[in-house]
Design a protein around this motif. Structure first.
Motif, PDB file in Angstrom:
ATOM      1  N   LEU A 162       0.827  -1.209   0.000  1.00 34.78           N
ATOM      2  CA  LEU A 162       0.000   0.000   0.000  1.00 34.78           C
ATOM      3  C   LEU A 162       0.861   1.259   0.000  1.00 34.78           C
ATOM      4  O   LEU A 162       0.593   2.205  -0.753  1.00 34.78           O
ATOM      5  N   ALA A 163       1.895   1.295   0.814  1.00 39.12           N
ATOM      6  CA  ALA A 163       2.777   2.465   0.871  1.00 39.12           C
ATOM      7  C   ALA A 163       3.506   2.674  -0.453  1.00 39.12           C
ATOM      8  O   ALA A 163       3.636   3.808  -0.934  1.00 39.12           O
ATOM      9  N   GLY A 164       3.973   1.594  -1.057  1.00 37.20           N
ATOM     10  CA  GLY A 164       4.666   1.704  -2.339  1.00 37.20           C
ATOM     11  C   GLY A 164       3.755   2.185  -3.455  1.00 37.20           C
ATOM     12  O   GLY A 164       4.136   3.032  -4.273  1.00 37.20           O
ATOM     13  N   ALA A 165       2.543   1.658  -3.495  1.00 36.02           N
ATOM     14  CA  ALA A 165       1.592   2.072  -4.525  1.00 36.02           C
ATOM     15  C   ALA A 165       1.189   3.527  -4.353  1.00 36.02           C
ATOM     16  O   ALA A 165       1.111   4.285  -5.333  1.00 36.02           O
ATOM     17  N   LEU A 166       0.937   3.929  -3.133  1.00 31.91           N
ATOM     18  CA  LEU A 166       0.561   5.315  -2.869  1.00 31.91           C
ATOM     19  C   LEU A 166       1.704   6.269  -3.219  1.00 31.91           C
ATOM     20  O   LEU A 166       1.484   7.332  -3.820  1.00 31.91           O
ATOM     21  N   THR A 167       2.915   5.903  -2.888  1.00 31.69           N
ATOM     22  CA  THR A 167       4.074   6.726  -3.205  1.00 31.69           C
ATOM     23  C   THR A 167       4.277   6.835  -4.712  1.00 31.69           C
ATOM     24  O   THR A 167       4.565   7.923  -5.229  1.00 31.69           O
TER      25      THR A 167
END
Length: 79
Positions: free
Chosen positions: A22-27
């Motif tokens: 989730l953090a990677g996709a959002l970033t």
């Protein structure tokens, strides 16, 4: 006891994997929007998206895994 340890490690891994993804996709999404708004080429944008997404995902995964695993291993106080 070994089964309980494996279960805790598995739960910590699943939680950290989802958080990291989730953090990677959002970033990556934020990087795409930002770099396109400021007029960078798609090649530069893709490079930065990959680099920033990978750093955010791996950092979040490691942090959530180690903190979450230690919190799960801590014995619950008797009420």
């Amino acid at each position: 006891m070994d089964v309980e340890k494996h279960s805790i490690d598995q739960r910590a891994y699943q939680t950290s994997r989802a958080s990291g993804l989730l953090a990677g996709a959002l970033t990556a999404f934020i990087a795409f929007c930002t770099f396109q708004i400021f007029g960078f080429t798609i090649g530069e944008t893709a490079t930065w998206m990959f680099a920033l997404g990978l750093m955010a995902a791996s950092g979040t995964f490691a942090t959530v895994y180690f903190v979450g695993r230690s919190a799960l291993r801590r014995p619950m106080p008797a009420t």
